[in-house]
Design a protein around this motif. Structure first.
Motif, PDB file in Angstrom:
ATOM      1  N   LYS A   1       1.554   2.792  -3.224  1.00  0.00           N
ATOM      2  CA  LYS A   1       0.790   3.998  -3.586  1.00  0.00           C
ATOM      3  C   LYS A   1      -0.587   4.040  -2.930  1.00  0.00           C
ATOM      4  CE  LYS A   1       3.969   5.308  -6.565  1.00  0.00           C
ATOM      5  NZ  LYS A   1       5.136   5.883  -6.020  1.00  0.00           N
ATOM      6  N   LYS A   2      -0.883   3.110  -2.011  1.00  0.00           N
ATOM      7  CA  LYS A   2      -2.182   3.083  -1.339  1.00  0.00           C
ATOM      8  C   LYS A   2      -2.126   3.731   0.044  1.00  0.00           C
ATOM      9  CE  LYS A   2      -3.797  -0.985  -3.782  1.00  0.00           C
ATOM     10  NZ  LYS A   2      -4.307  -2.343  -3.669  1.00  0.00           N
ATOM     11  N   ALA A   3      -0.951   4.223   0.409  1.00  0.00           N
ATOM     12  CA  ALA A   3      -0.776   4.847   1.719  1.00  0.00           C
ATOM     13  C   ALA A   3       0.023   6.139   1.558  1.00  0.00           C
ATOM     14  CB  ALA A   3      -0.046   3.903   2.671  1.00  0.00           C
ATOM     15  N   ILE A   4      -0.196   7.046   2.491  1.00  0.00           N
ATOM     16  CA  ILE A   4       0.588   8.274   2.606  1.00  0.00           C
ATOM     17  C   ILE A   4       1.307   8.204   3.942  1.00  0.00           C
ATOM     18  CG2 ILE A   4       0.504  10.796   2.812  1.00  0.00           C
ATOM     19  CD1 ILE A   4      -0.172   9.853   0.006  1.00  0.00           C
ATOM     20  N   ILE A   5       2.590   8.523   3.937  1.00  0.00           N
ATOM     21  CA  ILE A   5       3.404   8.414   5.145  1.00  0.00           C
ATOM     22  C   ILE A   5       3.974   9.787   5.498  1.00  0.00           C
ATOM     23  CG2 ILE A   5       5.441   7.337   6.181  1.00  0.00           C
ATOM     24  CD1 ILE A   5       4.977   5.080   3.990  1.00  0.00           C
ATOM     25  N   TRP A   6       3.823  10.147   6.779  1.00  0.00           N
ATOM     26  CA  TRP A   6       4.460  11.355   7.316  1.00  0.00           C
ATOM     27  C   TRP A   6       5.569  10.894   8.245  1.00  0.00           C
ATOM     28  CZ3 TRP A   6       0.984  15.982   9.073  1.00  0.00           C
ATOM     29  CH2 TRP A   6       0.142  16.382   8.028  1.00  0.00           C
ATOM     30  N   ASP A   7       6.780  11.393   8.016  1.00  0.00           N
ATOM     31  CA  ASP A   7       7.895  11.105   8.911  1.00  0.00           C
ATOM     32  C   ASP A   7       8.928  12.225   8.799  1.00  0.00           C
ATOM     33  OD1 ASP A   7       9.104  10.537   6.436  1.00  0.00           O
ATOM     34  OD2 ASP A   7       9.455   8.431   6.877  1.00  0.00           O
ATOM     35  N   GLU A   8      10.071  12.036   9.427  1.00  0.00           N
ATOM     36  CA  GLU A   8      11.167  13.000   9.412  1.00  0.00           C
ATOM     37  C   GLU A   8      10.702  14.409   9.797  1.00  0.00           C
ATOM     38  OE1 GLU A   8      13.635  12.730   5.896  1.00  0.00           O
ATOM     39  OE2 GLU A   8      13.802  10.552   6.105  1.00  0.00           O
ATOM     40  N   PHE A   9      10.012  14.494  10.929  1.00  0.00           N
ATOM     41  CA  PHE A   9       9.541  15.780  11.443  1.00  0.00           C
ATOM     42  C   PHE A   9      10.738  16.578  11.947  1.00  0.00           C
ATOM     43  CE2 PHE A   9       5.869  13.074  11.673  1.00  0.00           C
ATOM     44  CZ  PHE A   9       4.812  13.901  11.355  1.00  0.00           C
ATOM     45  N   ARG A  10      10.761  17.866  11.584  1.00  0.00           N
ATOM     46  CA  ARG A  10      11.850  18.715  12.052  1.00  0.00           C
ATOM     47  C   ARG A  10      11.440  20.183  12.008  1.00  0.00           C
ATOM     48  NH1 ARG A  10      14.382  20.847   7.507  1.00  0.00           N
ATOM     49  NH2 ARG A  10      13.802  19.798   5.579  1.00  0.00           N
ATOM     50  N   ARG A  11      12.164  20.958  12.775  1.00  0.00           N
ATOM     51  CA  ARG A  11      11.977  22.402  12.803  1.00  0.00           C
ATOM     52  C   ARG A  11      13.229  22.998  12.152  1.00  0.00           C
ATOM     53  NH1 ARG A  11       9.695  25.516  17.863  1.00  0.00           N
ATOM     54  NH2 ARG A  11       8.675  27.075  16.588  1.00  0.00           N
ATOM     55  N   PRO A  12      13.146  23.443  10.908  1.00  0.00           N
ATOM     56  CA  PRO A  12      14.349  23.885  10.202  1.00  0.00           C
ATOM     57  C   PRO A  12      14.941  25.196  10.730  1.00  0.00           C
ATOM     58  CG  PRO A  12      12.415  24.203   8.834  1.00  0.00           C
ATOM     59  CD  PRO A  12      11.962  23.490  10.068  1.00  0.00           C
ATOM     60  N   HIS A  13      14.137  25.998  11.416  1.00  0.00           N
ATOM     61  CA  HIS A  13      14.617  27.278  11.931  1.00  0.00           C
ATOM     62  C   HIS A  13      14.836  27.177  13.434  1.00  0.00           C
ATOM     63  CE1 HIS A  13      13.588  28.669   8.015  1.00  0.00           C
ATOM     64  NE2 HIS A  13      12.303  28.724   8.227  1.00  0.00           N
ATOM     65  N   ARG A  14      15.230  28.282  13.989  1.00  0.00           N
ATOM     66  CA  ARG A  14      15.485  28.391  15.431  1.00  0.00           C
ATOM     67  C   ARG A  14      16.487  27.348  15.884  1.00  0.00           C
ATOM     68  NH1 ARG A  14       9.862  29.994  18.364  1.00  0.00           N
ATOM     69  NH2 ARG A  14       9.383  31.775  17.057  1.00  0.00           N
TER      70      ARG A  14
END
Length: 126
Positions: free
Chosen positions: A84-97
């Motif tokens: 809980k001491k970190a924030i993680i961004w992953d699984e980037f995607r473009r749901p449209h187009r």
């Protein structure tokens, strides 16, 4: 750890300001240009949740370069680390187009205190 930030900049088409996430001082839009996809822009503050970029399900992180966030957004999974001491961004995607998935982008790990301080500055702007 990566450093998280936000910048407010003018949008060329919408003629209003948009919010662009910064990762290690580089706008997220520029990270996407490395993958030959320059078709994103920041997000109008009105298109963001009341508390944007919070851990949970897939979250809007960039909008389409036309200025309409829902046209061709970039979403990412935003979650808290196990401690809980970190924030993680992953699984980037473009749901449209084209439904493109950006497996090669991230994960980015941010110190939670630094992350929340950057978000606090955005929320202060009202």
């Amino acid at each position: 750890m990566n450093e998280f930030g936000l910048v407010i900049e003018p949008h060329d088409v919408m003629h209003e300001n948009v919010v662009v996430p910064l990762i290690d001082g580089v706008p997220l839009t520029e990270w996407l240009e490395l993958y030959d996809d320059p078709s994103f822009s920041g997000v109008r503050k009105d298109d963001l949740d009341a508390k944007p970029f919070q851990p949970g399900k897939a979250q809007l992180v960039l909008g389409c370069d036309c200025g309409v966030a829902s046209c061709g957004p970039l979403v990412a999974r935003i979650r808290a680390g196990k401690d809980k001491k970190a924030i993680i961004w992953d699984e980037f995607r473009r749901p449209h187009r084209n439904g493109r998935v950006y497996d090669e982008l991230g994960p980015f790990t941010f110190d939670r205190e630094q992350y929340e301080a950057a978000l606090g500055k955005l929320l202060e702007l009202g």
